[in-house]
Design a protein around this motif. Structure first.
Motif, PDB file in Angstrom:
ATOM      1  N   CYS A 159       0.837  -1.198   0.000  1.00  0.00           N
ATOM      2  CA  CYS A 159       0.000   0.000   0.000  1.00  0.00           C
ATOM      3  C   CYS A 159       0.876   1.254   0.000  1.00  0.00           C
ATOM      4  CB  CYS A 159      -0.934  -0.006   1.208  1.00  0.00           C
ATOM      5  SG  CYS A 159      -2.100   1.364   1.241  1.00  0.00           S
ATOM      6  N   ALA A 206       2.209   1.751  -3.480  1.00  0.00           N
ATOM      7  CA  ALA A 206       1.182   2.262  -4.392  1.00  0.00           C
ATOM      8  C   ALA A 206       0.966   3.758  -4.174  1.00  0.00           C
ATOM      9  CB  ALA A 206      -0.119   1.501  -4.192  1.00  0.00           C
ATOM     10  N   LYS A 207       0.949   4.159  -2.916  1.00  0.00           N
ATOM     11  CA  LYS A 207       0.769   5.576  -2.592  1.00  0.00           C
ATOM     12  C   LYS A 207       1.929   6.403  -3.126  1.00  0.00           C
ATOM     13  CE  LYS A 207      -0.266   8.609   1.327  1.00  0.00           C
ATOM     14  NZ  LYS A 207      -0.390   8.691   2.804  1.00  0.00           N
ATOM     15  N   LYS A 214       1.553   7.013  -6.670  1.00  0.00           N
ATOM     16  CA  LYS A 214       0.307   7.737  -6.984  1.00  0.00           C
ATOM     17  C   LYS A 214      -0.642   6.902  -7.852  1.00  0.00           C
ATOM     18  CE  LYS A 214       2.156  12.423  -6.469  1.00  0.00           C
ATOM     19  NZ  LYS A 214       3.387  12.023  -5.757  1.00  0.00           N
ATOM     20  N   LEU A 215      -0.776   5.621  -7.506  1.00  0.00           N
ATOM     21  CA  LEU A 215      -1.694   4.723  -8.193  1.00  0.00           C
ATOM     22  C   LEU A 215      -3.019   4.693  -7.430  1.00  0.00           C
ATOM     23  CD1 LEU A 215       0.826   1.821  -8.947  1.00  0.00           C
ATOM     24  CD2 LEU A 215       0.070   3.638 -10.496  1.00  0.00           C
ATOM     25  N   ASN A 216      -4.126   4.795  -8.156  1.00  0.00           N
ATOM     26  CA  ASN A 216      -5.424   4.950  -7.500  1.00  0.00           C
ATOM     27  C   ASN A 216      -6.438   3.857  -7.809  1.00  0.00           C
ATOM     28  OD1 ASN A 216      -4.887   7.572  -6.240  1.00  0.00           O
ATOM     29  ND2 ASN A 216      -4.802   8.335  -8.342  1.00  0.00           N
ATOM     30  N   ARG A 217      -6.251   3.113  -8.921  1.00  0.00           N
ATOM     31  CA  ARG A 217      -7.210   2.076  -9.321  1.00  0.00           C
ATOM     32  C   ARG A 217      -6.412   0.837  -9.713  1.00  0.00           C
ATOM     33  NH1 ARG A 217     -12.326   3.704 -10.592  1.00  0.00           N
ATOM     34  NH2 ARG A 217     -12.556   2.119 -12.207  1.00  0.00           N
ATOM     35  N   LEU A 218      -6.349  -0.101  -8.793  1.00  0.00           N
ATOM     36  CA  LEU A 218      -5.456  -1.242  -8.968  1.00  0.00           C
ATOM     37  C   LEU A 218      -6.216  -2.548  -9.126  1.00  0.00           C
ATOM     38  CD1 LEU A 218      -2.928  -0.243  -6.192  1.00  0.00           C
ATOM     39  CD2 LEU A 218      -2.409  -0.335  -8.629  1.00  0.00           C
ATOM     40  N   PHE A 239      -5.986  -0.695   1.804  1.00  0.00           N
ATOM     41  CA  PHE A 239      -5.905   0.273   0.711  1.00  0.00           C
ATOM     42  C   PHE A 239      -7.014   1.318   0.800  1.00  0.00           C
ATOM     43  CE2 PHE A 239      -2.818  -2.611  -0.695  1.00  0.00           C
ATOM     44  CZ  PHE A 239      -2.107  -2.061  -1.760  1.00  0.00           C
ATOM     45  N   GLU A 272      -6.278   4.618   2.390  1.00  0.00           N
ATOM     46  CA  GLU A 272      -5.540   5.589   1.583  1.00  0.00           C
ATOM     47  C   GLU A 272      -6.334   6.047   0.363  1.00  0.00           C
ATOM     48  OE1 GLU A 272      -2.873   6.891   2.648  1.00  0.00           O
ATOM     49  OE2 GLU A 272      -2.508   5.491   4.313  1.00  0.00           O
ATOM     50  N   ILE A 319      -7.456   4.223  -2.099  1.00  0.00           N
ATOM     51  CA  ILE A 319      -7.058   3.508  -3.315  1.00  0.00           C
ATOM     52  C   ILE A 319      -8.084   2.419  -3.602  1.00  0.00           C
ATOM     53  CG2 ILE A 319      -5.269   2.105  -4.404  1.00  0.00           C
ATOM     54  CD1 ILE A 319      -3.240   3.464  -2.510  1.00  0.00           C
ATOM     55  N   GLU A 320      -8.622   2.416  -4.822  1.00  0.00           N
ATOM     56  CA  GLU A 320      -9.615   1.424  -5.226  1.00  0.00           C
ATOM     57  C   GLU A 320      -8.930   0.142  -5.684  1.00  0.00           C
ATOM     58  OE1 GLU A 320     -12.332   2.776  -8.191  1.00  0.00           O
ATOM     59  OE2 GLU A 320     -12.584   4.748  -7.260  1.00  0.00           O
TER      60      GLU A 320
END
Length: 226
Positions: A104, A107-108, A111-115, A133, A136, A138-139
């Motif tokens: 996580c 990913a942050k 700057k990833l938001n849709r994984l 997730f 934070e 994050i989807e």
């Protein structure tokens, strides 16, 4: 290290930790660590029976072995057992580094938001990844049911025994392409530590892969050198 879940990825962890430690330390020394390799079949039996208490007790026993051997902290070299990570963290005699929390954070940073979440069926259908997730914002998106069945079957029939076939790789990449088209994903979590052994590139068609083994190893080596 709690390994054997499965053996191929445990070997990958071992090699990666040694290589990264030597790179970061720069003084010719090697890391010292203890491995408790558990019986994968027992772990799967607990999961199939939905016996999470049994799974937790099984892993706590292994953690106790490495602690008695002198380990100062622990990592579990697989994603699926993290379904009981909160239970383990409470009972463990040593601190544990979570593969989910480390992923996580990665990913942050990117700057990833849709994984997309790839892994065993246990991992894809559980909430231990989404709950971390979600904090934070994050989807996470899982493949459709048929693709989940395909990934799970190939995971245990091919990847865990060490078979990495080009046709399976092509099929996995096709699932990613479909999820890009339907869910507009901007990355893929390889939430099965055998998956980076077949999806070795850092990305596919511009979609980055989060290699959970690599991320977990980096966190472990950072702790070793701290």
């Amino acid at each position: 290290m709690i390994g054997g879940l499965g053996p191929e990825s445990t070997l990958d962890y071992y090699q990666r930790i040694i290589a990264l430690y030597r790179e970061r330390a720069g003084d010719g020394h090697y890391p010292e660590f203890v491995i408790a390799s558990v019986d994968l079949r027992k772990g799967l039996d607990f999961m199939d029976a939905k016996n999470l208490t049994g799974m937790g007790d099984f892993l706590v026993g292994a953690i106790g072995k490495v602690a008695r051997a002198g380990a100062e902290f622990g990592i579990i070299c697989a994603n699926t057992p993290h379904i009981v990570f909160d239970q383990l963290a409470l009972k463990s005699p040593i601190p544990l580094i979570s593969i989910v929390e480390a992923t996580c954070a990665a990913a942050k940073t990117q700057k990833l938001n849709r994984l997309a979440l790839f892994g065993t069926r246990y991992t894809m259908q559980a909430n231990f990844y989404p709950k971390v997730f979600m904090r934070e914002g994050i989807e996470l998106h899982t493949p459709d049911t048929g693709d989940q069945d395909y990934i799970h079957d190939k995971y245990f029939s091919e990847l865990v025994p060490g078979k990495f076939l080009p046709e399976t790789r092509a099929d996995l990449l096709a699932i990613i392409d479909r999820m890009k088209a339907t869910s507009d994903i901007d990355g893929v979590i390889l939430a099965g530590t055998e998956l980076p052994l077949i999806l070795r590139d850092p990305d596919h068609n511009g979609i980055p892969f989060l290699d959970t083994t690599k991320i977990h190893v980096e966190a472990a080596v950072a702790e070793m050198l701290s």
